[in-house]
Design a protein around this motif. Structure first.
Motif, PDB file in Angstrom:
ATOM      1  N   GLY B  24      37.464 -41.966  71.847  1.00 45.80           N
ATOM      2  CA  GLY B  24      36.597 -43.081  72.198  1.00 45.80           C
ATOM      3  C   GLY B  24      36.830 -44.343  71.396  1.00 45.80           C
ATOM      4  N   THR B  25      38.080 -44.645  71.119  1.00 42.49           N
ATOM      5  CA  THR B  25      38.341 -45.883  70.406  1.00 42.49           C
ATOM      6  C   THR B  25      39.300 -46.753  71.195  1.00 42.49           C
ATOM      7  OG1 THR B  25      39.391 -46.841  68.473  1.00 42.49           O
ATOM      8  CG2 THR B  25      40.051 -44.617  69.057  1.00 42.49           C
ATOM      9  N   ASP B  26      39.205 -48.034  70.958  1.00 40.98           N
ATOM     10  CA  ASP B  26      40.112 -48.968  71.613  1.00 40.98           C
ATOM     11  C   ASP B  26      41.387 -49.143  70.821  1.00 40.98           C
ATOM     12  OD1 ASP B  26      38.315 -49.415  73.624  1.00 40.98           O
ATOM     13  OD2 ASP B  26      37.347 -51.096  72.591  1.00 40.98           O
ATOM     14  N   ILE B  27      41.383 -48.587  69.606  1.00 42.90           N
ATOM     15  CA  ILE B  27      42.545 -48.795  68.746  1.00 42.90           C
ATOM     16  C   ILE B  27      43.468 -47.597  68.812  1.00 42.90           C
ATOM     17  CG2 ILE B  27      43.291 -49.301  66.388  1.00 42.90           C
ATOM     18  CD1 ILE B  27      40.332 -50.218  65.915  1.00 42.90           C
ATOM     19  N   GLN B  28      44.741 -47.880  68.942  1.00 37.48           N
ATOM     20  CA  GLN B  28      45.741 -46.826  69.009  1.00 37.48           C
ATOM     21  C   GLN B  28      46.829 -47.112  67.977  1.00 37.48           C
ATOM     22  OE1 GLN B  28      46.948 -46.785  73.139  1.00 37.48           O
ATOM     23  NE2 GLN B  28      47.726 -44.720  72.872  1.00 37.48           N
ATOM     24  N   ILE B  29      47.148 -46.092  67.205  1.00 38.54           N
ATOM     25  CA  ILE B  29      48.240 -46.236  66.231  1.00 38.54           C
ATOM     26  C   ILE B  29      49.454 -45.539  66.793  1.00 38.54           C
ATOM     27  CG2 ILE B  29      48.984 -45.736  63.866  1.00 38.54           C
ATOM     28  CD1 ILE B  29      46.526 -47.551  64.010  1.00 38.54           C
ATOM     29  N   GLN B  30      50.588 -46.229  66.824  1.00 37.16           N
ATOM     30  CA  GLN B  30      51.781 -45.605  67.361  1.00 37.16           C
ATOM     31  C   GLN B  30      52.923 -45.599  66.370  1.00 37.16           C
ATOM     32  OE1 GLN B  30      52.194 -47.517  71.254  1.00 37.16           O
ATOM     33  NE2 GLN B  30      51.641 -45.539  72.138  1.00 37.16           N
ATOM     34  N   LEU B  48      54.169 -49.255  61.524  1.00 36.75           N
ATOM     35  CA  LEU B  48      53.517 -48.672  62.664  1.00 36.75           C
ATOM     36  C   LEU B  48      53.177 -49.761  63.666  1.00 36.75           C
ATOM     37  CD1 LEU B  48      49.928 -48.958  62.128  1.00 36.75           C
ATOM     38  CD2 LEU B  48      51.026 -48.179  60.066  1.00 36.75           C
ATOM     39  N   GLU B  49      52.707 -49.322  64.814  1.00 38.74           N
ATOM     40  CA  GLU B  49      52.238 -50.281  65.798  1.00 38.74           C
ATOM     41  C   GLU B  49      50.748 -50.056  65.986  1.00 38.74           C
ATOM     42  OE1 GLU B  49      54.216 -50.069  69.593  1.00 38.74           O
ATOM     43  OE2 GLU B  49      52.887 -51.582  70.471  1.00 38.74           O
ATOM     44  N   ILE B  50      49.982 -51.130  65.942  1.00 35.39           N
ATOM     45  CA  ILE B  50      48.541 -51.019  66.175  1.00 35.39           C
ATOM     46  C   ILE B  50      48.243 -51.678  67.519  1.00 35.39           C
ATOM     47  CG2 ILE B  50      46.227 -51.444  65.271  1.00 35.39           C
ATOM     48  CD1 ILE B  50      47.551 -52.025  62.530  1.00 35.39           C
ATOM     49  N   LYS B  51      47.703 -50.864  68.421  1.00 32.88           N
ATOM     50  CA  LYS B  51      47.395 -51.355  69.766  1.00 32.88           C
ATOM     51  C   LYS B  51      45.900 -51.541  69.904  1.00 32.88           C
ATOM     52  CE  LYS B  51      50.514 -50.027  73.442  1.00 32.88           C
ATOM     53  NZ  LYS B  51      50.854 -48.960  74.389  1.00 32.88           N
ATOM     54  N   THR B  92      44.702 -59.248  62.141  1.00 31.12           N
ATOM     55  CA  THR B  92      43.946 -59.275  63.388  1.00 31.12           C
ATOM     56  C   THR B  92      44.821 -58.849  64.561  1.00 31.12           C
ATOM     57  OG1 THR B  92      42.579 -61.058  62.535  1.00 31.12           O
ATOM     58  CG2 THR B  92      42.562 -60.741  64.918  1.00 31.12           C
ATOM     59  N   ILE B  93      44.276 -57.927  65.352  1.00 27.66           N
ATOM     60  CA  ILE B  93      44.971 -57.508  66.561  1.00 27.66           C
ATOM     61  C   ILE B  93      44.157 -58.051  67.734  1.00 27.66           C
ATOM     62  CG2 ILE B  93      45.863 -55.561  67.907  1.00 27.66           C
ATOM     63  CD1 ILE B  93      45.047 -54.893  64.339  1.00 27.66           C
ATOM     64  N   PRO B  94      44.697 -59.022  68.451  1.00 32.22           N
ATOM     65  CA  PRO B  94      43.943 -59.632  69.556  1.00 32.22           C
ATOM     66  C   PRO B  94      43.654 -58.605  70.653  1.00 32.22           C
ATOM     67  CG  PRO B  94      45.950 -60.873  69.048  1.00 32.22           C
ATOM     68  CD  PRO B  94      46.032 -59.572  68.312  1.00 32.22           C
ATOM     69  N   PRO B  95      42.646 -58.871  71.510  1.00 28.66           N
ATOM     70  CA  PRO B  95      42.328 -57.929  72.588  1.00 28.66           C
ATOM     71  C   PRO B  95      43.528 -57.714  73.513  1.00 28.66           C
ATOM     72  CG  PRO B  95      40.881 -59.886  72.655  1.00 28.66           C
ATOM     73  CD  PRO B  95      41.775 -60.044  71.488  1.00 28.66           C
ATOM     74  N   HIS B  96      43.684 -56.488  73.935  1.00 28.86           N
ATOM     75  CA  HIS B  96      44.755 -56.112  74.864  1.00 28.86           C
ATOM     76  C   HIS B  96      46.124 -56.574  74.369  1.00 28.86           C
ATOM     77  CE1 HIS B  96      41.711 -54.743  77.631  1.00 28.86           C
ATOM     78  NE2 HIS B  96      41.083 -55.898  77.446  1.00 28.86           N
ATOM     79  N   ALA B  97      46.333 -56.391  73.102  1.00 31.12           N
ATOM     80  CA  ALA B  97      47.627 -56.766  72.520  1.00 31.12           C
ATOM     81  C   ALA B  97      47.959 -55.761  71.437  1.00 31.12           C
ATOM     82  CB  ALA B  97      47.553 -58.164  71.927  1.00 31.12           C
TER      83      ALA B  97
END
Ligand SMILES: [Cu+2]
Lengths: 229, 165
Positions: B24-30, B48-51, B92-97
């Motif tokens: 249930g999170t909007d954040i994804q670590i890849q 890493l990549e933070i989505k 800062t990770i902008p929305p949908h980015a």
């Protein structure tokens, strides 16, 4: 009469011969100039317009070994300034250079002539022994050296490889300071002259290909020199 | 059978390395990974990549790892040919980015390794966001460049050698 005309023919022939020799020499000289002085376009940007003689220096390696100008002669040296507490750019660049060396193995004669030299500009934390272990991790053709500020500057200045040791941030440990350094890989030719440079960001393919072409150019050029004299 | 088990283990390790705790999170670590370094090195970098899949910006404010004394958000910056590192207060990770941390640029700087790291080790990390949300990730230790290394271990990787920034 017959004799006279024979002498004239000989004179004309001799004159023609002199002209032919002169024209050939001029053409040869121009050709030689054109191909030998100017490097191929794809490597030109990496090479110094004029190779720069280095003056002697003395840096300290592991096992009480020192490194000076004489240790660069007879080899192609890839020189990089950094420090081992650098987690990002230094391992990245040494990794790239190590991989570039692997790619050079396809040309055994060239590969035999290369060496990598990592110069730590952070002698307070980087002992020669630590550097030895550090560089051998990336490639066994790498040597790690360092020195005091005067010893480091003696070489770094000649390459315009500036570096700055920053004061530690307040509240942090004595050993947590950061260092700014040049991230260019310098190329020194077998005569101990600063010959080229690979500015960041580098790739292994780029370094290997440019080096192999540079070495070919360098060898052909010195062959031509010998022909002239 | 043995090789099948090995493949399965490798597969599971790979999945674990992807590491994002989804719930249930909007954040994804890849693809979190740590640049392999010689054993005597106490400072390493993690990438890493933070989505951010949500509609609001997400701000990374803190990172920590039980395997290190300290973790900082860092950026290597080039001025001409000079490189230096800057500490960032937040990212800062902008929305949908997504924001990618890659060698030669943004990285998490891990200082004070509690023990030497080996290739294949996993480094547990906790990323804390401004919203209070904490995300766990396991970064796998691997070389940034594989073929250039002096036979430590062979492994696949996804081409981090051509990063430009
Ligand atoms: Cu850093």
């Amino acid at each position: 009469m017959k004799n006279q005309s024979g002498a004239l023919t000989k004179k004309i022939l001799a004159l023609l011969l002199v002209i032919a020799v002169a024209v050939t020499a001029v053409i040869g000289w121009r050709l030689g100039k054109g191909t030998s002085v100017r490097p191929p376009a794809e490597i030109e940007d990496y090479l110094f317009w004029q190779a720069k003689d280095l003056t002697d220096f003395k840096l300290m390696g592991a096992d009480s070994k020192t490194l000076g100008l004489n240790d660069l002669k007879g080899k192609w040296s890839f020189i990089f300034f950094g420090y081992t507490h650098c987690p990002d750019v230094c391992p990245l660049t040494l990794g790239i250079l190590g991989k570039a060396f692997k790619l050079m193995e396809k040309d055994p004669a060239a590969f035999q002539e290369v060496q990598g030299i990592f110069i730590s500009v952070d002698p307070k934390r980087d002992t020669p022994e630590l550097l030895k272990e550090y560089v051998s991790y990336f490639n066994n053709k790498f040597t790690g050296v360092t020195g005091d500020a005067a010893q480091l500057d003696a070489l770094a200045r000649q390459m315009s490889a500036l570096y700055t040791i920053h004061p530690k941030e307040p509240g942090k440990s004595e050993d947590s300071y950061l260092v700014s350094h040049n991230s260019t890989v310098f190329l020194v030719d077998p005569q101990g002259r600063l010959y080229g440079r690979f500015p960041p960001p580098q790739t292994p393919q780029e370094i290997a290909e440019v080096f192999l072409k540079t070495r070919t150019f360098y060898n052909e050029r010195s062959k031509k020199r010998w022909n002239l004299f | 059978m043995e090789s099948f088990l090995k493949t399965l283990t490798a597969l599971m390790l790979g999945l674990a390395a992807l590491g994002a705790s989804a719930g249930g999170t909007d954040i994804q670590i890849q693809d979190p990974w740590v640049q392999a370094a010689p054993p005597n090195v106490k400072v390493v970098a993690a990438y890493l990549e933070i989505k951010n899949n949500g509609d609001k910006p997400q701000i990374l404010t803190n990172a920590s790892s039980p395997a290190f004394d300290e973790v900082g958000i860092h950026q290597s910056v080039m001025h001409g040919n000079m490189v230096h590192m800057e500490q960032l207060k937040e990212l800062t990770i902008p929305p949908h980015a997504s924001v990618v941390l890659n060698p030669g640029g943004l990285h998490l700087m891990l200082t004070g390794a509690k023990k030497p790291l080996n290739i294949g080790d996993q480094v547990p990390m906790t990323l804390t966001f401004h919203s209070g949300q904490k995300i766990e990730a396991k970064a796998i230790v691997r070389p940034g460049q594989t073929e250039g290394m002096e036979d430590h271990q062979h492994m696949n990787h996804s081409g981090h050698e051509t990063h430009k920034h």
